[in-house]
Motif scaffolding. Structure first.
Motif, PDB file in Angstrom:
ATOM      1  N   THR A 110      54.292  47.460  28.048  1.00 48.97           N
ATOM      2  CA  THR A 110      54.312  48.034  29.390  1.00 48.97           C
ATOM      3  C   THR A 110      53.214  47.405  30.245  1.00 48.97           C
ATOM      4  N   LYS A 111      53.304  47.643  31.541  1.00 47.86           N
ATOM      5  CA  LYS A 111      52.281  47.153  32.460  1.00 47.86           C
ATOM      6  C   LYS A 111      50.928  47.772  32.130  1.00 47.86           C
ATOM      7  N   ALA A 112      50.944  49.060  31.757  1.00 51.22           N
ATOM      8  CA  ALA A 112      49.693  49.747  31.424  1.00 51.22           C
ATOM      9  C   ALA A 112      49.079  49.166  30.159  1.00 51.22           C
ATOM     10  N   GLU A 113      49.904  48.853  29.174  1.00 47.53           N
ATOM     11  CA  GLU A 113      49.397  48.288  27.922  1.00 47.53           C
ATOM     12  C   GLU A 113      48.779  46.914  28.168  1.00 47.53           C
ATOM     13  N   THR A 114      49.419  46.127  29.018  1.00 53.55           N
ATOM     14  CA  THR A 114      48.867  44.816  29.376  1.00 53.55           C
ATOM     15  C   THR A 114      47.518  44.983  30.060  1.00 53.55           C
ATOM     16  N   ALA A 115      47.424  45.950  30.961  1.00 53.09           N
ATOM     17  CA  ALA A 115      46.162  46.198  31.671  1.00 53.09           C
ATOM     18  C   ALA A 115      45.060  46.632  30.706  1.00 53.09           C
ATOM     19  N   ARG A 116      45.404  47.438  29.720  1.00 49.67           N
ATOM     20  CA  ARG A 116      44.405  47.867  28.726  1.00 49.67           C
ATOM     21  C   ARG A 116      43.875  46.667  27.938  1.00 49.67           C
ATOM     22  N   LYS A 117      44.784  45.801  27.551  1.00 50.13           N
ATOM     23  CA  LYS A 117      44.367  44.611  26.798  1.00 50.13           C
ATOM     24  C   LYS A 117      43.448  43.717  27.628  1.00 50.13           C
ATOM     25  N   ASN A 118      43.609  43.811  28.947  1.00 55.52           N
ATOM     26  CA  ASN A 118      42.753  43.046  29.841  1.00 55.52           C
ATOM     27  C   ASN A 118      41.447  43.786  30.164  1.00 55.52           C
ATOM     28  N   GLY A 119      41.243  44.923  29.469  1.00 54.04           N
ATOM     29  CA  GLY A 119      39.976  45.644  29.599  1.00 54.04           C
ATOM     30  C   GLY A 119      39.824  46.468  30.849  1.00 54.04           C
ATOM     31  N   LEU A 120      40.919  46.927  31.438  1.00 54.81           N
ATOM     32  CA  LEU A 120      40.865  47.614  32.726  1.00 54.81           C
ATOM     33  C   LEU A 120      40.853  49.134  32.622  1.00 54.81           C
ATOM     34  N   GLU A 121      40.905  49.711  31.406  1.00 52.96           N
ATOM     35  CA  GLU A 121      40.922  51.166  31.283  1.00 52.96           C
ATOM     36  C   GLU A 121      39.646  51.823  31.830  1.00 52.96           C
ATOM     37  N   PRO A 122      38.460  51.259  31.603  1.00 52.80           N
ATOM     38  CA  PRO A 122      37.256  51.857  32.209  1.00 52.80           C
ATOM     39  C   PRO A 122      37.323  51.920  33.734  1.00 52.80           C
ATOM     40  N   PRO A 141      33.272  43.568  38.190  1.00 57.25           N
ATOM     41  CA  PRO A 141      32.932  43.204  36.806  1.00 57.25           C
ATOM     42  C   PRO A 141      34.147  42.936  35.910  1.00 57.25           C
ATOM     43  N   TYR A 142      35.332  43.351  36.355  1.00 63.59           N
ATOM     44  CA  TYR A 142      36.539  43.219  35.518  1.00 63.59           C
ATOM     45  C   TYR A 142      37.358  41.977  35.863  1.00 63.59           C
ATOM     46  N   VAL A 143      36.809  41.177  36.812  1.00 62.47           N
ATOM     47  CA  VAL A 143      37.485  39.928  37.177  1.00 62.47           C
ATOM     48  C   VAL A 143      37.108  38.865  36.146  1.00 62.47           C
ATOM     49  N   LYS A 144      37.973  38.651  35.172  1.00 60.47           N
ATOM     50  CA  LYS A 144      37.725  37.658  34.128  1.00 60.47           C
ATOM     51  C   LYS A 144      39.035  37.374  33.390  1.00 60.47           C
ATOM     52  N   GLY A 145      39.119  36.242  32.759  1.00 66.04           N
ATOM     53  CA  GLY A 145      40.335  35.865  32.030  1.00 66.04           C
ATOM     54  C   GLY A 145      41.527  35.746  32.957  1.00 66.04           C
TER      55      GLY A 145
END
Length: 707
Positions: A110-122, A141-145
């Motif tokens: 899912t889109k949410a799962e992809t976002a979590r893997k990208n470290g965006l849950e915090p 701070p979350y702009v990476k990868g």
């Protein structure tokens, strides 16, 4: 909650009745047996009430099975907390259970799962706290990868928030209630299909709008079929703006930048996740409700058809009429055995009416025919007119018999086993004749869905439909009783406690050793043990037994009671049977015991008065209007005789002797409001109708029931 408390909560039946019934069911007792022969234990529950107990018992067991599956999955994930376990154990609703499990389901990417893997849950948590005014700075701070901008970071965080909102039970329940109250089903026609002939039967639904909670069963099923066949498309509508505003009021605490981001997440959650899944759930519930209604109509119709009036053990000449291919003619003995078959050609193109009449007259005399059965299909009216011209030595009753499903039977494995040396035309004619002799015994050989007494039977849940139809057939067969020495394998398989394998064993045993002479002899059938005998014996009749009780509904376990009654009266059982005045003198309370009470004793007395009484009425002759042979002969204002051949929730269809059946709409069944069509007409009932309207192009006839 236990299975007992669950069933009692659903049915409001007495606790002891439910407990005893569940115990009997667990002991492999059937519903017909329990309802008829265990009244003391059940508190005289009806077969319908016992059926409800069966249904809710199965529901409870299915719910418990699903709970165990979910608990096991949560344990494997390491996600089973004490609070969650308690919540799952406490729920008695499958929808609530699935909502509890929803956050832990292993779903596709899912889109949410992809976002979590990208470290965006915090970041999503920061936004949901609604305490940050500068989101750009919070997202930096979350702009990476793969996240190359703050805009992408915020979008990913919103996807996570949308999923959280989708998993909130309070939001899901709110939208469910809105769908229950306000959802509209809206249809539109597929323009490229609009003018095709097959689309015309769905013309009423080309542009349609109706509240989902009020749409009748038949209309929803018709719309779903039209959509499935590609003639229309439909959607569920709800006031999106009002719902989103309400969701915002539930969630937003501030008006800062976080609130704006959450607003976007709410809109995304509603349009992409919440509404599609919950609208689909609402449609599914409406479909289940429509299925249940359609299945109930089918069940009622099937019961009336199966319990249709039998002619009884009479010698029958049966005709499967036709034009070019001729009329297939068979002669049957009183037990339905085939004695003779031939094809006659009384109609065009051969027009050998005289030869056909001579042949029928000769056969009627040679085989001592007592009644004539004519199928109601092609050339039926013409064949009936021909028969009535014949001057037979003995006046015979002529019956027009429904052919519905006869072609299914004639090509079936059962028919091939019965008549391996005859083609399907002969088998079809035999089926028509046997239907007149005993509709129940013949119709059980046909898949109930093929008999044509329901509506949209191929569109409803097939498992639920089959289960309900099997229940109806079982109840009808056991209500009538079965002659074990003449019954087919199909009929025997529906007897309480028997089933297909034992039915086959009974037929094979009968072939090898001859007829059963006593009920006790039934125990000699291979693999028919004590439990099967207990469940089945009273529903199996022995016509020529030395013990007259063997041809009655008195259970063998009650024979000693009847024997004691006869001894106390100083007469043999044979003299006790049918003697109303003698039976009235019996003091039933003197025969009560710990296991046998008044309900059973009263049933025994009733059976002794009229042993083996067939609950069905005898078949009656019926004649259509001779001047009505096609729809062009039908005109408003005419009064016509007819036979009810199908019943739906919106009215009854009536055969008036032509290809097209007319409809008595529910509003034309009576002058007052009609809540139940079955309260006014029954399947195969002979009625008088008034023609209200005739639409020849659409082949529709509107009728009114005349009283």
């Amino acid at each position: 909650m236990t299975v007992l408390s669950y069933i009692i909560a659903q049915t409001n039946l007495p606790e002891q009745s439910v407990k005893n019934t569940v115990n009997l069911l667990n002991d492999a007792c059937t519903v017909p047996f329990i309802a008829r022969y265990r009244k003391e234990q059940t508190g005289d529950l009806t077969d319908v009430q016992i059926g409800e107990i069966v249904t809710f018992k199965e529901q409870f067991e299915a719910l418990e099975k699903r709970k165990n599956t979910i608990l096991k999955a949560l344990e494997e994930q390491g996600a089973l907390s004490a609070t969650l376990q308690q919540a799952i154990a406490a729920t008695h609703d499958l929808t609530v259970l699935e909502d509890l499990y929803l956050p832990f389901k292993k779903s596709r990417k899912t889109k949410a799962e992809t976002a979590r893997k990208n470290g965006l849950e915090p970041l999503a948590k920061i936004i949901m706290s609604q305490n940050t005014a500068n989101l750009e700075a919070a997202a930096q701070p979350y702009v990476k990868g793969t996240i190359t901008s703050t805009e992408l970071a915020l979008e990913g965080a919103r996807h996570i928030i949308a999923e959280w909102l989708n998993e909130r039970t309070d939001l899901r329940n709110y939208i469910r209630k809105q769908l229950e109250r306000h959802a509209m089903l809206v249809t539109s026609v597929i323009k490229t299909k609009k003018d095709t002939p097959d689309a015309q039967k769905f013309r009423d639904y080309f542009e349609w709008e109706e509240a989902l909670n009020r749409i009748p069963s038949h209309r929803l099923l018709a719309i779903l079929r039209a959509e499935k066949e590609g003639f229309i498309k439909f959607k569920i509508n709800l006031d999106t703006n009002r719902i989103i505003n309400r969701l915002e009021a539930k969630i937003l605490k501030t008006h800062n930048a976080c609130a704006q981001a959450i607003q976007l997440a709410i809109q995304d959650a509603y349009k992409r996740l919440l509404f599609p899944s919950l609208a689909n759930e609402a449609l599914q519930k409406a479909k289940e409700k429509a299925d249940a209604s359609a299945i109930q109509v089918f069940a009622k119709n099937l019961q009336q058809l199966l319990l249709g009036s039998p002619l009884g053990e009479k010698r029958v000449l049966a005709i499967d009429p036709g034009f070019r291919s001729g009329c297939k003619l068979v002669c049957l003995d009183a037990q339905g055995n085939l004695l003779y078959n031939e094809t006659i050609y009384p109609h065009a193109p051969k027009n050998d009416a005289l030869g056909a009449m001579k042949k029928i007259s000769a056969l009627a005399e040679a085989y001592k025919i007592e009644a004539i059965a004519i199928g109601n299909g092609t050339a039926s009216r013409e064949t009936e007119a021909l028969i009535r011209k014949i001057h037979l030595k003995n006046k015979l009753q002529v019956f027009v018999v429904s052919e519905a499903g006869a072609s299914i039977y004639s090509a079936s494995k059962i028919a091939r086993e019965e008549f391996p040396n005859y083609d399907i035309t002969v088998r079809g004619a035999v089926s028509i004749g046997r239907r007149l002799q005993d509709p129940l015994a013949e119709l059980v050989k046909i898949d109930a869905k093929s008999i044509g007494v329901g509506q949209y039977q191929h569109d409803v849940d097939q498992v639920k439909l089959q289960k309900e139809l099997d229940r109806v057939v079982e109840n009808c067969v056991n209500a009538v009783g079965v002659n074990i020495n003449t019954a087919s394998k199909s009929l025997l398989s529906y007897v309480s406690g028997i089933g297909p394998k034992l039915a086959e064993n009974i037929v094979n045993y009968r072939k090898e050793t001859g007829v059963f002479k006593t009920r006790q002899a039934i125990k000699n059938v291979p693999r028919l043990g004590d439990k099967a005998f207990e469940q089945s014996a009273a529903f199996l009749r022995i016509k020529s037994s030395n013990n007259p009780l063997d041809d009655s509904a008195v259970h063998p376990e009650s024979y000693p009671i009847v024997e004691k009654m006869a001894t106390d009266l100083g007469m043999p059982i044979s003299e006790l049977i049918g003697k109303s005045e003698v039976l009235k003198k019996i003091n039933l309370s003197a025969y009560c015991s710990n296991s046998v009470g008044l309900p059973t004793l009263q049933d025994i007395l009733k059976e002794l008065e009229k042993p083996g009484l067939d609950i069905r009425e005898q078949a009656k002759v019926f004649s259509f209007n001779k001047n009505i042979t096609s729809i062009t002969d039908v005109a408003p204002g005419q009064l016509l005789p007819g036979i009810v051949n199908n019943i739906t929730n919106f009215g009854a269809f009536v055969d008036i002797g032509i290809k097209e059946s007319g409809l008595i709409h529910v509003s034309n069944l009576a002058d007052s409001f009609v809540s139940d069509v079955n309260a006014h007409v029954a399947l195969h009932q002979q009625v008088l109708v008034k023609v209200l309207e005739v639409d020849v192009p659409r082949k529709r006839i509107q009728l009114k029931l005349e009283h």
